[in-house]
Write a protein that holds these residues in place. Structure first.
Motif, mmCIF file in Angstrom:
data_model
loop_
_atom_site.group_PDB
_atom_site.id
_atom_site.type_symbol
_atom_site.label_atom_id
_atom_site.label_comp_id
_atom_site.label_asym_id
_atom_site.label_seq_id
_atom_site.Cartn_x
_atom_site.Cartn_y
_atom_site.Cartn_z
ATOM 1 N N VAL A 731 40.052 48.536 43.324
ATOM 2 C CA VAL A 731 39.187 47.737 42.445
ATOM 3 C C VAL A 731 38.745 46.428 43.100
ATOM 4 N N PRO A 732 39.654 45.591 43.638
ATOM 5 C CA PRO A 732 39.176 44.346 44.252
ATOM 6 C C PRO A 732 38.293 44.582 45.474
ATOM 7 N N ASN A 733 38.511 45.678 46.185
ATOM 8 C CA ASN A 733 37.643 45.971 47.323
ATOM 9 C C ASN A 733 36.245 46.364 46.865
ATOM 10 N N MET A 734 36.167 47.166 45.809
ATOM 11 C CA MET A 734 34.851 47.523 45.276
ATOM 12 C C MET A 734 34.158 46.288 44.695
ATOM 13 N N VAL A 746 28.873 36.891 41.080
ATOM 14 C CA VAL A 746 28.718 37.018 42.527
ATOM 15 C C VAL A 746 29.227 35.759 43.225
ATOM 16 N N SER A 747 28.847 34.606 42.724
ATOM 17 C CA SER A 747 29.268 33.338 43.333
ATOM 18 C C SER A 747 30.779 33.163 43.257
ATOM 19 N N THR A 748 31.351 33.500 42.093
ATOM 20 C CA THR A 748 32.807 33.361 41.932
ATOM 21 C C THR A 748 33.553 34.271 42.899
ATOM 22 N N LEU A 749 33.093 35.503 43.040
ATOM 23 C CA LEU A 749 33.750 36.447 43.942
ATOM 24 C C LEU A 749 33.628 36.000 45.401
ATOM 25 N N ASP A 766 42.857 37.630 41.493
ATOM 26 C CA ASP A 766 41.761 36.897 40.841
ATOM 27 C C ASP A 766 40.433 37.628 41.019
ATOM 28 N N ILE A 767 40.232 38.166 42.209
ATOM 29 C CA ILE A 767 39.000 38.930 42.460
ATOM 30 C C ILE A 767 38.934 40.134 41.528
ATOM 31 N N ARG A 768 40.044 40.822 41.414
ATOM 32 C CA ARG A 768 40.080 42.015 40.569
ATOM 33 C C ARG A 768 39.822 41.653 39.110
ATOM 34 N N LYS A 769 40.470 40.568 38.637
ATOM 35 C CA LYS A 769 40.312 40.178 37.237
ATOM 36 C C LYS A 769 38.862 39.767 36.944
ATOM 37 N N GLU A 770 38.280 39.009 37.845
ATOM 38 C CA GLU A 770 36.888 38.576 37.664
ATOM 39 C C GLU A 770 35.955 39.775 37.583
ATOM 40 N N PHE A 771 36.179 40.734 38.453
ATOM 41 C CA PHE A 771 35.309 41.907 38.513
ATOM 42 C C PHE A 771 35.493 42.803 37.290
ATOM 43 N N VAL A 772 36.730 43.055 36.883
ATOM 44 C CA VAL A 772 36.976 43.917 35.724
ATOM 45 C C VAL A 772 36.420 43.278 34.457
ATOM 46 N N THR A 773 36.540 41.967 34.357
ATOM 47 C CA THR A 773 35.944 41.275 33.206
ATOM 48 C C THR A 773 34.435 41.505 33.173
ATOM 49 N N VAL A 820 39.795 32.840 31.822
ATOM 50 C CA VAL A 820 40.938 33.582 32.372
ATOM 51 C C VAL A 820 41.011 33.472 33.896
ATOM 52 N N ASN A 821 40.357 32.462 34.461
ATOM 53 C CA ASN A 821 40.288 32.379 35.917
ATOM 54 C C ASN A 821 41.641 32.263 36.604
ATOM 55 N N ASN A 822 42.644 31.661 35.948
ATOM 56 C CA ASN A 822 43.921 31.444 36.610
ATOM 57 C C ASN A 822 44.975 32.498 36.282
ATOM 58 N N TYR A 823 44.589 33.498 35.508
ATOM 59 C CA TYR A 823 45.548 34.543 35.141
ATOM 60 C C TYR A 823 45.925 35.369 36.365
#
Length: 829
Positions: A731-734, A746-749, A766-773, A820-823
């Motif tokens: 997931v984080p790689n995708m 995009v900017s956050t990732l 964090d990358i995974r959480k941002e993307f899944v959200t 949820v950025n710090n989760y």
């Protein structure tokens, strides 16, 4: 039929019709023009035609079917019938109730009534030269005659806009309902997607990694001992490394489909002792009868190895003495169908002579025995006087006759050799036509026809190993149905067991070299061009063992991603072991220095995903699909592909047999249509899933998407679904390579990845959480899942990934990404 071939056929028909007298009657029009247009140009098969079926509203001229489903109604008129009131000679779209189509109104109304009776939505009205396409049954409250109809006023207009004509009336175009797009566009619906998608990591940022020299040598060793399943380099290795495959659920499903639809005389064969095949040969020998056997299995299931091993090891000495083993490998042919029979006959003759008489040329006395009947006839008949007066001249003349027949008629010569083997040598010729499925259907048909001619004209036991896909192809065109044959289904062995056998074989080989005190592995010991020390190779084999055999999850991933296809599985294993992310050089040095060999799970997963690149690269990954990809032309939920997989997992889980695991495309369309997803978008995503083998069609030769097609989830589909819901790095790689719509995301990732690179910190959670959200938010915009029992698993799937990767509160109440950025900050990946 592709559009280019169709156009060539159309031009031929156009020339032919131009030189013919004008057909007058409707029957003439249908026979000389319409039938040929439909069959030779528009791709409809004869079996698709339903001519003048009795309907409630009358007799329709044509109702064309696709896999048994009514698709197109055609109303035919005689050539003198006027169906257009315009002198415009170009293709055009006109109001169905307008002045241009005034003369066509009655015919269109008649066709509409047939459409209503048959459930068809599109119809054609034609007098052969002129064609009108009419959307007869509309939805969304649109009266059909208020809409547009497409008009081709003559053959010239068809030629000038042939692609449009083909897309509207061909089997392929009707299957994809392209008429809706054409007519809707000319009714004012001209929507061009303006969505812009951008990936956090651009394609230019995914780089090919450097590989050291040792890795190249290791790759050659891998190809030599692990990727080679043809046996060209080392047939002994294949025989020793053959994995005895047992019955499995997958084998049962494949066998069930073939037995139900294609071949009644088929049974599962135990590849270990092959009693079924042995019994068949014994029966043929006892009865002095011919037989024709198919060995059916998936690509790379070891069909050729199974046969070679059977006749070398399994068959047993007593039965082996009664058989003459003859193998024709079609891979050695040039593929020229025009010379195929000549190639088969000459190679059969050469192989038979070698098997019967050794490497020496047959002696004259041997040839006399082969041609005994002809020799006797010449001796007592036509050349009796020459025989009595000059026996030497007689023998010379008869020898010239044999030479001529061997060169000019090798087929008859081969038949005589086979009869000699059976009658004089008392051996049953067992003739194998191997690797026919490397060629086209027509090529394979010719091979089977040739094999049948041998089988009918001489006592012989014919064996043809072919793939299950080939069985489906040839059954459609007829040859397997007309041949009297028996088939054995060969199950596919597990990739892990194949690798285990290869490792054991290579261990044995290295040990033998080591005991022979050879310090360097050279051309004579292993393979050409390799310069490895004994410790290097021993360490390499130990690495293979550690990664693919001792680690269950890796061997399962390889097997499932390849759908148990041996060739594909070994290529995936090669991708892992030769990836710079594994650093095989470091592992070999570690082992050679006497230290414990440890391989990080993360590195193995990176090697699988990335191959030789710094990140996942879809263009260079034929086994793994980014299931979050969407098209900028058809914006939808990035969770649509996983949703389809989830649906098919449910169908498979509730199935009581293999047949029920397949779900119709119509039902899939309906299922997601209730969620607000159009069938055209669902169809596009189904095509991607089939292309990467995450799902498979019921008929393995037909990968098109149409209503009556049925599909099921594959093992690759299951493992991809696991990638999303499990604890993988997928997931984080995708997240870093998927083009997405929200530029804040995009900017956050990008910022998270930069922080990881600069500070060497773990930002993957964090990358995974941002993307899944982002995925869940986009999903709620485009998919509205009904609160019904049949959609329960869709809700559960979304709740699961929300709880696992974003929050503990569930799908319906997950917080916005800004909160949820710090989760997961302290969580280990």
């Amino acid at each position: 039929m592709d559009v280019d071939s169709a156009y060539e056929n159309f031009k031929e028909l156009e020339k032919e019709i131009a030189g013919m007298p004008e057909p007058v009657t409707e029957a003439d029009i249908r026979f000389q023009i319409i039938d040929r247009l439909l069959r030779d140009i528009l791709g409809w098969d004869t079996k698709d035609f339903s001519l003048e079926p009795s309907l409630e509203s009358g007799y329709a001229d044509y109702v064309l079917k696709d896999n048994g489903t009514n698709r197109l109604v055609i109303e035919a008129k005689r050539s003198s019938s006027k169906i257009l009131d315009s002198k415009n000679n170009s293709m055009g779209f006109y109001k169905a109730s307008g002045p241009v189509l005034k003369a066509a109104k009655d015919g269109m109304t008649q066709a509409q009534s047939y459409c209503s009776n048959t459930g068809v939505t599109f119809s054609a009205l034609t007098n052969g030269h002129q064609w009108v396409g009419f959307w007869a049954i509309r939805d969304h409250g649109v009266p059909p005659f208020d809409g547009k109809a497409v008009v081709f006023p003559n053959f010239s207009s068809i030629s000038n806009d042939f692609v449009t004509f083909y897309n509207l009336f061909s089997k392929e175009g009707i299957r994809n309902q392209l008429f809706k797009a054409y007519i809707s566009e000319h009714e004012g619906l001209r929507v061009i997607s303006s969505e812009k998608l951008e990936a956090p990591t651009l394609q230019s940022g995914i780089r090919l990694m450097h590989r050291q020299k040792l890795a190249s040598d290791i790759e050659l060793i891998f190809k030599r001992f692990f990727s080679d399943i043809s046996g060209d380099n080392d047939p002994d290795m294949l025989a020793e490394c053959f994995v005895e495959s047992k019955e499995s659920k997958e084998a049962e499903v494949g066998l069930e489909k073939i037995a139900r639809n294609l071949l009644q005389k088929i049974e599962l064969v135990d590849s270990g002792n092959a009693d079924e095949l042995r019994n068949k040969i014994e029966t043929s020998i006892d009865l002095s009868s011919s037989d024709f056997v198919l060995i059916v299995g998936g690509k790379g299931s070891g069909k050729s190895t199974f046969i070679d091993r059977f006749f070398r090891i399994i068959i047993g000495p007593s039965l082996k003495k009664k058989c003459l083993f003859v193998k024709l490998d079609l891979r050695n042919s040039d593929g020229d169908e025009g010379r195929l029979q000549e190639w088969l006959s000459k190679n059969l003759v050469n192989t038979l002579e070698t098997q019967l008489f050794g490497k020496k040329i047959p002696k004259y006395e041997d040839l006399e025995g082969i041609f005994f009947d002809e020799y006797n006839r010449w001796k007592h008949g036509e050349l009796q006087h020459l025989y009595k007066s000059d026996k030497e001249a007689f023998k010379i003349k008869f020898g010239e006759h044999i030479i001529k027949q061997r060169e000019k008629d090798p087929h008859s010569y081969a038949i005589k050799l086979i009869n000699t083997a059976a009658n004089s040598h008392k051996k049953m010729p067992c003739i194998i036509f191997d690797n026919t499925d490397h060629f086209s259907n027509s090529f394979q048909e010719k091979v089977f026809q040739y094999a049948q001619s041998i089988n009918k004209n001489s006592p012989s036991f014919i064996i043809c190993p072919i793939t299950d896909k080939t069985v489906w192809q040839l059954s459609k065109s007829g040859p397997l149905q007309s041949f009297d044959s028996h088939a054995f289904y060969l199950p596919v062995p597990q990739s892990k067991e194949i690798l285990r056998k290869r490792v054991s074989y290579l261990h044995k080989k290295v040990k033998a070299i080591s005991e022979g005190e050879k310090k360097i592995l050279t051309t004579t010991t292993l393979t050409k061009g390799i310069k490895l020390t004994i410790p290097d190779l021993t360490a390499f084999v130990t690495c293979i063992e550690k990664i693919f055999i001792d680690t269950d999850y890796v061997s399962r991933m390889v097997s499932w991603l390849s759908n148990h296809d041996i060739r594909r599985g070994l290529r995936i294993a090669e991708r892992i072991i030769t990836s710079p992310h594994i650093s095989i050089e470091s592992l070999i040095r570690t082992w050679a220095n006497g230290k414990e060999l440890t391989i990080r799970e993360m590195n193995i997963r990176k090697a699988l995903l990335y191959g030789s690149y710094t990140l996942f690269n879809q263009e260079h990954s034929e086994y793994i699909l980014n299931i979050f990809l969407i098209s900028p032309r058809n914006i939808t939920s990035p969770l649509l592909k996983p949703s389809i997989l989830r649906l098919l997992i449910d169908i498979q889980g509730s199935a009581t047999n293999g047949e029920e695991e397949y779900f119709s495309i119509t039902n899939i369309f309906s299922y997601f249509d209730s969620c607000g997803v159009s069938s055209s978008i669902t169809s596009e995503h189904l095509s991607d899933l089939i292309k990467y083998r995450l799902i498979e069609p019921y008929d393995p030769t037909d990968d098109s998407i149409y209503d009556t097609q049925r599909v099921r989830i594959t093992h690759s589909g299951h493992i991809h679904y696991e990638f999303l819901t499990g604890g993988y790095i997928y997931v984080p790689n995708m997240a870093l390579v998927t083009p997405i719509r929200d530029f804040d995301t995009v900017s956050t990732l990008r910022r998270l990845r930069l922080r990881s690179d600069e500070r060497n910190s773990n930002t993957w959670p964090d990358i995974r959480k941002e993307f899944v959200t982002y995925l869940l938010e986009e999903d709620r915009k485009f998919i509205s899942i009904p609160n019904m029992d049949q959609y329960k698993s869709q809700h559960m799937f979304r709740s699961e990934i929300s709880r696992k990767w974003v929050t503990n509160t569930g799908y319906n109440s997950y917080p916005k990404k800004k909160k949820v950025n710090n989760y997961y900050k302290a969580n280990r990946y």
